[in-house]
Design a protein around this motif. Sequence first.
Motif, PDB file in Angstrom:
ATOM      1  N   GLY A 178      44.466  31.948   6.885  1.00  0.00           N
ATOM      2  CA  GLY A 178      44.573  30.539   7.266  1.00  0.00           C
ATOM      3  C   GLY A 178      45.800  29.919   6.633  1.00  0.00           C
ATOM      4  N   GLU A 179      45.588  28.910   5.784  1.00  0.00           N
ATOM      5  CA  GLU A 179      46.667  28.239   5.062  1.00  0.00           C
ATOM      6  C   GLU A 179      46.607  28.533   3.567  1.00  0.00           C
ATOM      7  OE1 GLU A 179      49.286  26.314   6.275  1.00  0.00           O
ATOM      8  OE2 GLU A 179      48.607  27.254   8.131  1.00  0.00           O
ATOM      9  N   SER A 180      46.018  29.671   3.214  1.00  0.00           N
ATOM     10  CA  SER A 180      45.862  30.015   1.807  1.00  0.00           C
ATOM     11  C   SER A 180      46.326  31.444   1.549  1.00  0.00           C
ATOM     12  CB  SER A 180      44.393  29.878   1.365  1.00  0.00           C
ATOM     13  OG  SER A 180      43.918  28.570   1.567  1.00  0.00           O
ATOM     14  N   VAL A 181      46.705  31.691   0.299  1.00  0.00           N
ATOM     15  CA  VAL A 181      46.985  33.050  -0.149  1.00  0.00           C
ATOM     16  C   VAL A 181      45.659  33.707  -0.516  1.00  0.00           C
ATOM     17  CG1 VAL A 181      48.164  34.461  -1.872  1.00  0.00           C
ATOM     18  CG2 VAL A 181      49.256  32.400  -0.996  1.00  0.00           C
ATOM     19  N   ALA A 182      45.490  34.955  -0.139  1.00  0.00           N
ATOM     20  CA  ALA A 182      44.271  35.692  -0.456  1.00  0.00           C
ATOM     21  C   ALA A 182      44.636  37.078  -0.961  1.00  0.00           C
ATOM     22  CB  ALA A 182      43.360  35.782   0.776  1.00  0.00           C
ATOM     23  N   ILE A 224      37.386  40.081  -0.717  1.00  0.00           N
ATOM     24  CA  ILE A 224      38.499  39.157  -0.500  1.00  0.00           C
ATOM     25  C   ILE A 224      38.273  37.922  -1.365  1.00  0.00           C
ATOM     26  CG2 ILE A 224      39.636  37.631   1.165  1.00  0.00           C
ATOM     27  CD1 ILE A 224      39.115  39.706   3.311  1.00  0.00           C
ATOM     28  N   TRP A 225      39.326  37.523  -2.090  1.00  0.00           N
ATOM     29  CA  TRP A 225      39.327  36.296  -2.870  1.00  0.00           C
ATOM     30  C   TRP A 225      40.426  35.400  -2.329  1.00  0.00           C
ATOM     31  CZ3 TRP A 225      36.495  35.337  -7.635  1.00  0.00           C
ATOM     32  CH2 TRP A 225      35.573  36.348  -7.938  1.00  0.00           C
ATOM     33  N   VAL A 226      40.129  34.092  -2.218  1.00  0.00           N
ATOM     34  CA  VAL A 226      41.057  33.128  -1.648  1.00  0.00           C
ATOM     35  C   VAL A 226      41.497  32.153  -2.735  1.00  0.00           C
ATOM     36  CG1 VAL A 226      41.390  31.344   0.110  1.00  0.00           C
ATOM     37  CG2 VAL A 226      39.962  33.334   0.613  1.00  0.00           C
ATOM     38  N   LEU A 227      42.780  31.816  -2.737  1.00  0.00           N
ATOM     39  CA  LEU A 227      43.329  30.864  -3.708  1.00  0.00           C
ATOM     40  C   LEU A 227      43.174  29.450  -3.165  1.00  0.00           C
ATOM     41  CD1 LEU A 227      44.840  30.551  -6.387  1.00  0.00           C
ATOM     42  CD2 LEU A 227      46.987  30.736  -5.113  1.00  0.00           C
ATOM     43  N   GLU A 228      42.470  28.593  -3.919  1.00  0.00           N
ATOM     44  CA  GLU A 228      42.232  27.218  -3.500  1.00  0.00           C
ATOM     45  C   GLU A 228      42.574  26.250  -4.629  1.00  0.00           C
ATOM     46  OE1 GLU A 228      38.147  27.156  -2.327  1.00  0.00           O
ATOM     47  OE2 GLU A 228      38.543  28.004  -0.337  1.00  0.00           O
ATOM     48  N   LEU A 229      42.695  24.971  -4.263  1.00  0.00           N
ATOM     49  CA  LEU A 229      42.945  23.915  -5.249  1.00  0.00           C
ATOM     50  C   LEU A 229      41.647  23.213  -5.594  1.00  0.00           C
ATOM     51  CD1 LEU A 229      46.276  22.246  -4.050  1.00  0.00           C
ATOM     52  CD2 LEU A 229      45.939  23.649  -6.078  1.00  0.00           C
ATOM     53  N   ASP A 230      41.364  23.060  -6.892  1.00  0.00           N
ATOM     54  CA  ASP A 230      40.175  22.358  -7.366  1.00  0.00           C
ATOM     55  C   ASP A 230      40.620  21.384  -8.451  1.00  0.00           C
ATOM     56  OD1 ASP A 230      37.696  21.473  -8.029  1.00  0.00           O
ATOM     57  OD2 ASP A 230      37.010  23.343  -8.946  1.00  0.00           O
ATOM     58  N   ASP A 231      40.600  20.066  -8.124  1.00  0.00           N
ATOM     59  CA  ASP A 231      41.095  19.030  -9.044  1.00  0.00           C
ATOM     60  C   ASP A 231      42.520  19.316  -9.490  1.00  0.00           C
ATOM     61  OD1 ASP A 231      38.737  17.584  -8.940  1.00  0.00           O
ATOM     62  OD2 ASP A 231      37.834  18.659 -10.628  1.00  0.00           O
ATOM     63  N   LYS A 275      44.000  22.136  -9.766  1.00  0.00           N
ATOM     64  CA  LYS A 275      44.192  23.434 -10.390  1.00  0.00           C
ATOM     65  C   LYS A 275      43.958  24.547  -9.373  1.00  0.00           C
ATOM     66  CE  LYS A 275      42.810  21.976 -15.037  1.00  0.00           C
ATOM     67  NZ  LYS A 275      41.899  22.240 -16.181  1.00  0.00           N
ATOM     68  N   ARG A 276      44.755  25.603  -9.495  1.00  0.00           N
ATOM     69  CA  ARG A 276      44.590  26.754  -8.615  1.00  0.00           C
ATOM     70  C   ARG A 276      43.459  27.644  -9.128  1.00  0.00           C
ATOM     71  NH1 ARG A 276      50.053  29.817  -7.657  1.00  0.00           N
ATOM     72  NH2 ARG A 276      49.970  29.990  -9.937  1.00  0.00           N
ATOM     73  N   VAL A 277      42.483  27.908  -8.278  1.00  0.00           N
ATOM     74  CA  VAL A 277      41.333  28.736  -8.660  1.00  0.00           C
ATOM     75  C   VAL A 277      41.064  29.760  -7.570  1.00  0.00           C
ATOM     76  CG1 VAL A 277      40.263  26.936 -10.064  1.00  0.00           C
ATOM     77  CG2 VAL A 277      39.689  27.105  -7.638  1.00  0.00           C
ATOM     78  N   TRP A 278      40.485  30.889  -7.973  1.00  0.00           N
ATOM     79  CA  TRP A 278      40.117  31.933  -7.025  1.00  0.00           C
ATOM     80  C   TRP A 278      38.673  31.738  -6.579  1.00  0.00           C
ATOM     81  CZ3 TRP A 278      43.808  34.692  -4.972  1.00  0.00           C
ATOM     82  CH2 TRP A 278      44.970  34.954  -5.700  1.00  0.00           C
ATOM     83  N   THR A 279      38.459  31.792  -5.270  1.00  0.00           N
ATOM     84  CA  THR A 279      37.119  31.646  -4.698  1.00  0.00           C
ATOM     85  C   THR A 279      36.761  32.902  -3.914  1.00  0.00           C
ATOM     86  OG1 THR A 279      37.426  29.250  -4.482  1.00  0.00           O
ATOM     87  CG2 THR A 279      35.652  30.256  -3.189  1.00  0.00           C
TER      88      THR A 279
END
Length: 409
Positions: free
Chosen positions: A295-299, A310-317, A319-323
Amino acid sequence: MKKVMSRKKTKTSFKYLPLEIWTLILARMPGKTLLRFRSVCKPWRSIIDGADFVYLHLQLCNINNNSKNKLFVAFEDLGRLGLNGLEAWLRTIRRADTLRKTGHNLMSPGNDDPLGSCIGPSVNGLILTCELIDFKQELILWNPSIRKSLVIPPCPIPSHLQVETAFVFGFAPSTKEHKIIAITSDETPGTQPRDMFFAVYTLSDQRWTVRNNGLNVERSFFEGIFQSFLYSSDTTFLYGGTVFLHGKVHCLAFDYGNNKLHLVSLDFDLESVTFLEVPDLSDKSRPLRFPFILGESVAIFSISTVKASIWVLELDDGKRVWTPWCSEPSSLDGFGLFMDHILSNGPYYYESDCGGCLIIGKKSYHIASGKVQARGKSMRRNVILETYSESLVLHKGYGAQEVDVFPVN
């Protein structure tokens, strides 16, 4: 009389549409079509040749370039050809859903190291390649859709350094500037820690500029980063490859100091590097790991003989976190597929009718079931795929030359 006036009014209103409307209409056309439309009239030529139009066209292409109409440039191994016996690679433009050819065949005269012919990910329809021209390796920016290329001047490497050079190609969104960042290190025996050298080539100026900040890379971590960017087009064992997204080139690099794997992000706006530790994706087997765009994320895709996750890089407050996105049992066929392609540019996510899959080489891996499916039966031997979008970059103002075309059946 009323009918005649009505027809005349309709024809006149169509002919004299505002240029802003024509710009929005033309910007939705394929690049090859736009080159033909330049001959229709002077106003159209003026619109299409404008620098702002090039980036408007890119924006609309990116919006419409979803997984189902994505394009690839396929590098197909033809083996050794000609009297000199150099390795030849046929290049074709293909659809992601069927891998059928949509563009003309473009064949390089040959490279001793075919994997080195493509350096990193494609950016805005441009591919940075290393070609053998008159028995000399040359850096070239290549736009397949308009068949134009630009030879890059030599990087000003200090003569006292014995170096290898990693070239990373990307785009700075804030300045709309295409850049090549050269990263080198001092290979002189006895040099510890290694000295770093950093230079930037800007397409608008068509020249290199030496930088002195060294990308703010910690010396202890530099070796892993440098090797990851240096071998981005023929990935290091167990992890590798590069992806470009939102003005950054991302790759995986190992920090030998703390024995941890990190996602390294090279920002082309800031000309700086950031790091983020990769979550523990391991199991009892040694996994293969590849970055890709989801999508629009690095995984990160991780696969071993036991499981695929598969882990996706997302923004949380902020901060970059792996989900975690998914974790499924893998198959021996699936692990073997990626093991066979550790020297490829990595997998590409495609949303098919039967669910998500990763395309690599001539096959795809179905994430949920672990099944491997053959694709691209018309392609030759070994295949390396690179994502691609049509663009007009290099069309005007850079002195780019037409690329020779060799039709091969």
